[in-house]
Motif scaffolding. Structure first.
Motif, PDB file in Angstrom:
ATOM      1  N   SER A 280       0.991  -1.184   0.015  1.00 61.78           N
ATOM      2  CA  SER A 280       0.034   0.084  -0.136  1.00 61.78           C
ATOM      3  C   SER A 280       0.939   1.206  -0.024  1.00 61.78           C
ATOM      4  O   SER A 280       0.523   2.138  -0.591  1.00 61.78           O
ATOM      5  N   ALA A 281       1.998   1.282   0.694  1.00 62.07           N
ATOM      6  CA  ALA A 281       2.816   2.588   0.907  1.00 62.07           C
ATOM      7  C   ALA A 281       3.338   2.618  -0.436  1.00 62.07           C
ATOM      8  O   ALA A 281       3.807   3.834  -0.995  1.00 62.07           O
ATOM      9  N   LYS A 282       3.962   1.644  -1.296  1.00 56.69           N
ATOM     10  CA  LYS A 282       4.525   1.737  -2.286  1.00 56.69           C
ATOM     11  C   LYS A 282       3.624   2.309  -3.575  1.00 56.69           C
ATOM     12  O   LYS A 282       4.079   3.151  -4.246  1.00 56.69           O
ATOM     13  N   LYS A 283       2.316   1.983  -3.666  1.00 57.34           N
ATOM     14  CA  LYS A 283       1.325   2.542  -4.459  1.00 57.34           C
ATOM     15  C   LYS A 283       1.312   4.325  -4.197  1.00 57.34           C
ATOM     16  O   LYS A 283       1.095   5.015  -5.182  1.00 57.34           O
ATOM     17  N   LEU A 284       1.399   4.440  -2.870  1.00 55.36           N
ATOM     18  CA  LEU A 284       1.383   5.986  -2.434  1.00 55.36           C
ATOM     19  C   LEU A 284       2.570   6.617  -2.509  1.00 55.36           C
ATOM     20  O   LEU A 284       2.676   7.882  -2.548  1.00 55.36           O
ATOM     21  N   GLY A 285       3.891   6.090  -2.889  1.00 55.45           N
ATOM     22  CA  GLY A 285       4.937   6.408  -3.096  1.00 55.45           C
ATOM     23  C   GLY A 285       5.693   6.713  -1.877  1.00 55.45           C
ATOM     24  O   GLY A 285       6.765   7.555  -1.931  1.00 55.45           O
ATOM     25  N   VAL A 286       5.265   6.292  -0.761  1.00 59.68           N
ATOM     26  CA  VAL A 286       5.892   6.443   0.516  1.00 59.68           C
ATOM     27  C   VAL A 286       6.367   5.168   1.177  1.00 59.68           C
ATOM     28  O   VAL A 286       6.410   4.233   0.504  1.00 59.68           O
ATOM     29  N   SER A 287       7.128   5.468   2.177  1.00 57.58           N
ATOM     30  CA  SER A 287       7.674   4.169   3.049  1.00 57.58           C
ATOM     31  C   SER A 287       6.600   3.572   3.947  1.00 57.58           C
ATOM     32  O   SER A 287       5.893   4.263   4.406  1.00 57.58           O
ATOM     33  N   SER A 288       6.927   2.322   4.137  1.00 56.03           N
ATOM     34  CA  SER A 288       6.093   1.874   5.119  1.00 56.03           C
ATOM     35  C   SER A 288       5.797   2.610   6.540  1.00 56.03           C
ATOM     36  O   SER A 288       4.942   2.650   7.216  1.00 56.03           O
ATOM     37  N   PHE A 289       7.152   2.897   7.058  1.00 58.31           N
ATOM     38  CA  PHE A 289       7.094   3.803   8.275  1.00 58.31           C
ATOM     39  C   PHE A 289       6.251   5.041   8.154  1.00 58.31           C
ATOM     40  O   PHE A 289       5.751   5.137   9.079  1.00 58.31           O
ATOM     41  N   ALA A 290       6.324   5.691   6.983  1.00 57.94           N
ATOM     42  CA  ALA A 290       5.306   6.964   6.857  1.00 57.94           C
ATOM     43  C   ALA A 290       3.944   6.512   6.953  1.00 57.94           C
ATOM     44  O   ALA A 290       3.279   7.144   7.432  1.00 57.94           O
ATOM     45  N   LEU A 291       3.574   5.541   6.442  1.00 58.74           N
ATOM     46  CA  LEU A 291       2.114   5.182   6.284  1.00 58.74           C
ATOM     47  C   LEU A 291       1.924   4.755   7.864  1.00 58.74           C
ATOM     48  O   LEU A 291       0.693   4.930   8.353  1.00 58.74           O
TER      49      LEU A 291
END
Length: 390
Positions: A280-291
């Motif tokens: 899910s984080a990759k689809k948003l372009g963010v890191s897992s940590f940020a999500l």
């Protein structure tokens, strides 16, 4: 006997110190002892013309500057929004800040002289504004929908859309092959100018932190707060040690990249597995940590769940980095590494490169000036230009 260069001692010393070089480092570049260089800086002796030219190149200063009667006024230092405990800016960081300031000053003068309209979004808000409102305005101006990126490279879409609106984006991880940029010193900076806003991103990190840095720096432009940033991705601890402007820009970036309406509609199973979170984080372009931080701040997950998933995500990320390193190594074996002109294009900013090339082709600037602005010899301009459309 070689001709002496009768440089101004205190200017020579200032040039070295402003490049964040020790006597030992600078002396090694011209194969003299630190004591000898110290003599030149104290006016007790003079370097040869060749030695002075080599020092000018090492300090990234014009040779003629050494002969000024007094220390010149340099570009104003950018405000430092980093933690008080942040690593001191080194030579590479100083050089990239100075280089971007020079590019920004040139293009700002050009746009203002051409009576271009100032960009309305620069300074449209203040730190007292609602971060969610600022985030929505950034998305609206750039015409970006985080729920529907056009490719699997969100950062490319953000850069393309930002430059289409007149924001210059520079990305690099080095000054040259022997002088790398340290992300612990600086992850990015912004110059909030109404005629030529510039954002720099340290590309030493992978794409997700770079994208968060980019949007964080865009927030700096939207509140007209030029400055240097580090520790950009959102955190659950130590927030009192961050500058209020950094906290605000982090909040704007989180709202822009992970809008509440998107995160709140993520299916519950996503927050039961670090693998699902990564997807899910990759689809948003963010890191897992940020999500995870975003979900925690929105009360979607509690502290124990956050801690458990964060531990899993850290392990997954280390494994991911190993795979990425192996993939890059194989790619380098096949292709011989990235195109040097593409790297230079990203460092200059695609938009900036195109404007300089157009001015050069139109006879509005001299070949030497164009070459200096793009750090490229004129006969290699076609190679640089080809990368714009690649």
């Amino acid at each position: 006997m070689a001709d002496k260069a009768f440089v101004t001692p205190n200017v020579l010393k200032w040039a070295r110190e402003s490049a964040r070089m020790s006597l030992e480092t600078a002396a090694a570049k011209i194969n003299v002892s630190p004591d000898k260089l110290n003599e030149w800086e104290n006016g007790e002796a003079q370097p040869t013309i060749r030695q002075a030219e080599t020092l000018a190149k090492a300090y990234k200063r014009p040779f003629a500057l050494f002969f000024l009667p007094e220390v010149p006024r340099d570009f104003l230092p950018l405000q430092d929004f980093r933690r008080q405990s942040a690593k001191e800016l080194g030579t590479g960081s100083v050089f990239i800040i100075r280089e971007i300031q020079q590019k920004q000053a040139w293009i700002s003068d050009v746009n203002e002289s051409n009576q271009e309209e100032p960009l309305a979004f620069v300074g449209r808000f203040t730190i007292k504004s609602n971060p969610q409102t600022v985030a929505k305005d950034i998305l609206s101006v750039l015409e970006i929908n985080p729920a529907h990126y056009s490719s699997d490279k969100p950062i490319k879409e953000w850069i393309d859309k930002a430059e289409a609106k007149g924001i210059f984006i520079s990305r690099t991880s080095f000054i040259h092959s022997r002088l790398k940029l340290d992300s612990e010193e600086m992850q990015g900076f912004a110059i909030a100018d109404r005629f030529a806003p510039f954002v720099f991103i340290n590309s030493e990190d992978w794409d997700a932190p770079q994208l968060f840095t980019l949007v964080h720096e865009l927030a700096h432009i939207w509140i007209a707060a030029s400055g240097i940033s580090s520790d950009i991705e959102p955190q659950l601890h130590d927030i009192n040690k961050l500058d209020p402007i950094e906290l605000f820009c982090n909040e704007v970036a989180a709202n822009a990249l992970m809008p509440a309406e998107i995160v709140s509609h993520l299916e519950n199973p996503i927050f039961e597995s670090s693998v699902n979170i990564f997807k899910s984080a990759k689809k948003l372009g963010v890191s897992s940590f940020a999500l995870l931080v975003r979900a925690f701040n929105m009360n979607i997950i509690n502290q124990p769940v956050y801690t458990k998933l964060k531990k899993q995500a850290d392990a997954d990320f280390k494994a991911y980095l190993i795979k990425e390193a192996e993939k890059k190594a194989k790619q380098k074996e096949k292709t011989g590494g990235p195109n040097p002109y593409l790297l230079r294009l990203n460092k200059n900013s695609r938009l900036f490169t195109q404007i300089v090339l157009d001015a050069f082709r139109g006879g509005r600037i001299a070949p030497t000036e164009a070459s200096n602005l793009l750090n490229t010899q004129v006969n290699n301009f076609p190679k640089l230009e080809a990368c714009i459309y690649s």
